[in-house]
Scaffold this active site. Structure first.
Site, PDB file in Angstrom:
ATOM      1  N   LYS A 103       0.977  -1.207   0.157  1.00  0.00           N
ATOM      2  CA  LYS A 103       0.193  -0.083   0.001  1.00  0.00           C
ATOM      3  C   LYS A 103       0.750   1.321   0.001  1.00  0.00           C
ATOM      4  O   LYS A 103       2.132   1.183   0.209  1.00  0.00           O
ATOM      5  CB  LYS A 103      -0.737   0.045   1.105  1.00  0.00           C
ATOM      6  CG  LYS A 103      -1.993  -1.326   1.213  1.00  0.00           C
ATOM      7  CD  LYS A 103      -3.010  -1.051   2.356  1.00  0.00           C
ATOM      8  CE  LYS A 103      -3.852  -2.306   2.360  1.00  0.00           C
ATOM      9  NZ  LYS A 103      -5.101  -2.256   3.434  1.00  0.00           N
ATOM     10  N   PHE A 114     -15.199   3.619   6.851  1.00  0.00           N
ATOM     11  CA  PHE A 114     -13.970   4.012   6.658  1.00  0.00           C
ATOM     12  C   PHE A 114     -13.839   3.958   4.987  1.00  0.00           C
ATOM     13  O   PHE A 114     -12.557   4.220   4.553  1.00  0.00           O
ATOM     14  CB  PHE A 114     -13.050   3.097   7.242  1.00  0.00           C
ATOM     15  CG  PHE A 114     -13.145   1.534   7.056  1.00  0.00           C
ATOM     16  CD1 PHE A 114     -12.673   0.904   5.730  1.00  0.00           C
ATOM     17  CD2 PHE A 114     -13.879   0.873   7.942  1.00  0.00           C
ATOM     18  CE1 PHE A 114     -12.987  -0.440   5.569  1.00  0.00           C
ATOM     19  CE2 PHE A 114     -14.044  -0.564   7.653  1.00  0.00           C
ATOM     20  CZ  PHE A 114     -13.574  -1.182   6.496  1.00  0.00           C
ATOM     21  N   HIS A 153      -2.522  -5.391   1.337  1.00  0.00           N
ATOM     22  CA  HIS A 153      -3.560  -5.964   1.427  1.00  0.00           C
ATOM     23  C   HIS A 153      -3.385  -7.373   0.925  1.00  0.00           C
ATOM     24  O   HIS A 153      -2.160  -7.734   0.388  1.00  0.00           O
ATOM     25  CB  HIS A 153      -4.184  -5.307   0.117  1.00  0.00           C
ATOM     26  CG  HIS A 153      -5.642  -6.211  -0.445  1.00  0.00           C
ATOM     27  ND1 HIS A 153      -6.719  -5.981   0.181  1.00  0.00           N
ATOM     28  CD2 HIS A 153      -5.593  -7.117  -1.194  1.00  0.00           C
ATOM     29  CE1 HIS A 153      -7.583  -6.902  -0.419  1.00  0.00           C
ATOM     30  NE2 HIS A 153      -6.808  -7.567  -1.434  1.00  0.00           N
TER      31      HIS A 153
END
Ligand code: CDP
Ligand code: MG
Length: 138
Positions: free
Chosen positions: A10, A58, A116
């Site tokens: 990320k 979120f 991820h």
């Protein structure tokens, strides 16, 4: 069973210069990275990728974060790869991730958690197809 799963380094981890360290952890674990690239996601693309979370509080913040810098999607392969990669990633919340896991070593909090990983065979197939086209998946 030999499986493939989608990993993503990320933007927080790319920005911090942790890509090499994360690749090293994955390879040392015995999993193989069979394809990889460094790209930018637009906000719209991040929203499509994380569509499953569209009703979560979120969602907007997550998709802003994921489109705010380069990411490194990877095709990770090995025996039981989906579960094994989730294990070396650690828990979603970096502050609670098991010692020595990628999220423990490279993440900051529950959102900025460095990597991820797909969570099941069906999602792995969809997510791999999101980032990689046919000839890249041979
Ligand atoms: O990534 P993982 O499968 O462990 O967690 P998820 O529940 O599928 O959530 C996807 C991503 O949303 C996480 O990796 C976090 O970056 C973010 N998230 C967040 O910002 N706040 C939460 N309460 C839960 C997840
Ligand atoms: Mg997930």
């Amino acid at each position: 069973m030999i499986e493939r799963t989608l990993g993503i380094i990320k933007p927080d981890a790319v920005r911090a210069g942790n890509s090499g360290k994360i690749i090293d952890i994955i390879e040392k674990s015995g999993l193989e990275i069979v394809a990889m690239k460094k790209i930018s996601l637009s906000k719209d693309q991040a929203e499509v990728f994380y569509e499953v979370h569209k009703d979560k509080p979120f969602y907007d913040s997550l998709t802003k974060f994921m489109s705010d810098g380069k990411v490194v999607p990877m095709v990770i392969q090995g025996d039981d790869a989906i579960k094994r990669y989730r294990q070396i990633m650690g828990a979603t919340d970096s502050s609670k991730a098991e010692k020595g896991t990628i999220r423990n070593l490279c993440g900051t909090d529950i959102e900025h958690n460095a990597v991820h990983g797909s969570d099941a065979p069906e999602t792995a197939k969809d997510e791999l197809g999101f980032f990689f086209c046919g000839y890249e998946l041979i």
